[in-house]
Design an enzyme around this catalytic site. Structure first.
Site, short mmCIF file in Angstrom:
data_model
loop_
_atom_site.label_atom_id
_atom_site.label_comp_id
_atom_site.label_asym_id
_atom_site.label_seq_id
_atom_site.Cartn_x
_atom_site.Cartn_y
_atom_site.Cartn_z
N ASP A 189 129.95 84.81 -23.46
CA ASP A 189 130.77 85.09 -22.29
C ASP A 189 131.39 83.81 -21.72
OD1 ASP A 189 129.70 87.60 -22.63
OD2 ASP A 189 128.78 87.74 -20.65
N HIS A 209 136.78 90.02 -20.38
CA HIS A 209 135.79 89.62 -19.37
C HIS A 209 136.48 89.36 -18.02
CE1 HIS A 209 131.68 88.59 -18.51
NE2 HIS A 209 131.90 87.31 -18.27
N HIS A 224 137.06 86.20 -13.86
CA HIS A 224 135.60 86.29 -13.73
C HIS A 224 135.20 86.80 -12.34
CE1 HIS A 224 131.32 84.95 -14.29
NE2 HIS A 224 131.63 85.29 -15.54
N HIS A 284 126.48 82.07 -23.45
CA HIS A 284 127.70 81.71 -22.73
C HIS A 284 128.31 80.45 -23.36
CE1 HIS A 284 125.54 84.20 -19.83
NE2 HIS A 284 126.70 84.41 -19.25
#
Length: 212
Positions: free
Chosen positions: A34, A85, A89, A181
């Site tokens: 991510d 995503h 964010h 991540h």
């Protein structure tokens, strides 16, 4: 600890339309990353995955795709899956429905523009935060909401790389969707944990694939 490393089955049962793991008996793990792409981390992740013939799914922040289109294009060229995503964010619990959908659509449109092709509608909510209305609206738009069943917690600056490695090794099994991540914040833990996880499961006969 304010989060669950292994996602509770009861939570998965409450939201059955969200993808938590892949139902398979095959020795396959679905590694996900991510918050990228960024030049400081994402190319290293790609190289590390390549050392183990591993493919992964990258949940990209649209603004990072805008800033680093070359790295985004490398992800596609090297056989990884790029997914949504949001553009910036954003937190689902604090963002109104219309604004949230705009964030997702903007990210999707930008990725498809940069890729020159349609992008599979896989979506992971930042922080795992998603209201039911948001989820239903996204599903109507054709998105599959992808959660996870194992969290490395590499974002947690209070943890050691060894702890993040242990989270995955102790909890992942065939079909697990695992979260890492490709971010600056996670880097001090990721750079040690990811190779160890890949090595351990490779030696156990596992393959690493993109989320289908």
């Amino acid at each position: 600890m304010k989060y669950a490393v292994k996602m509770p089955k009861v939570l998965q049962a409450v939201y059955p339309k969200r993808l938590w793991s892949i139902n398979t008996a095959d020795k396959v793990l679905y590694l996900t990353f991510d918050d990228g792409p960024i030049p400081e981390v994402t190319p290293w992740v790609m190289d590390t995955l390549a050392n183990f013939n591993a493919k992964a799914t990258f949940f990209c922040i649209g603004d990072n795709v805008r800033k680093h289109p070359d790295i985004f294009e490398q992800l596609i060229a090297r056989g990884h899956r790029v997914s949504n995503h949001t553009m910036h964010h954003v937190k689902g619990w604090k963002t109104p429905l219309v604004a949230y959908l705009r964030e997702v659509d903007s990210c999707q449109n930008l990725m498809e523009l940069e890729a020159g092709q349609e992008i599979h509608k896989l979506f992971r909510p930042p922080y795992g935060q998603l209201r039911s209305k948001q989820a239903k609206a996204l599903q109507k738009k054709g998105f599959q909401v992808v959660m996870w069943d194992v969290l490395s917690a590499d974002f947690d600056t209070a943890l050691t790389p060894e702890a993040c490695t242990k989270h995955v090794i102790d909890n992942a099994q065939a079909g697990s969707i695992v979260v890492f991540h490709d971010s600056k914040k996670a880097w001090p833990r990721l750079k040690l944990a990811l190779p160890e996880v890949l090595k351990y499961f490779s030696e156990k006969g596992f393959a690493f694939k993109c989320i289908p």
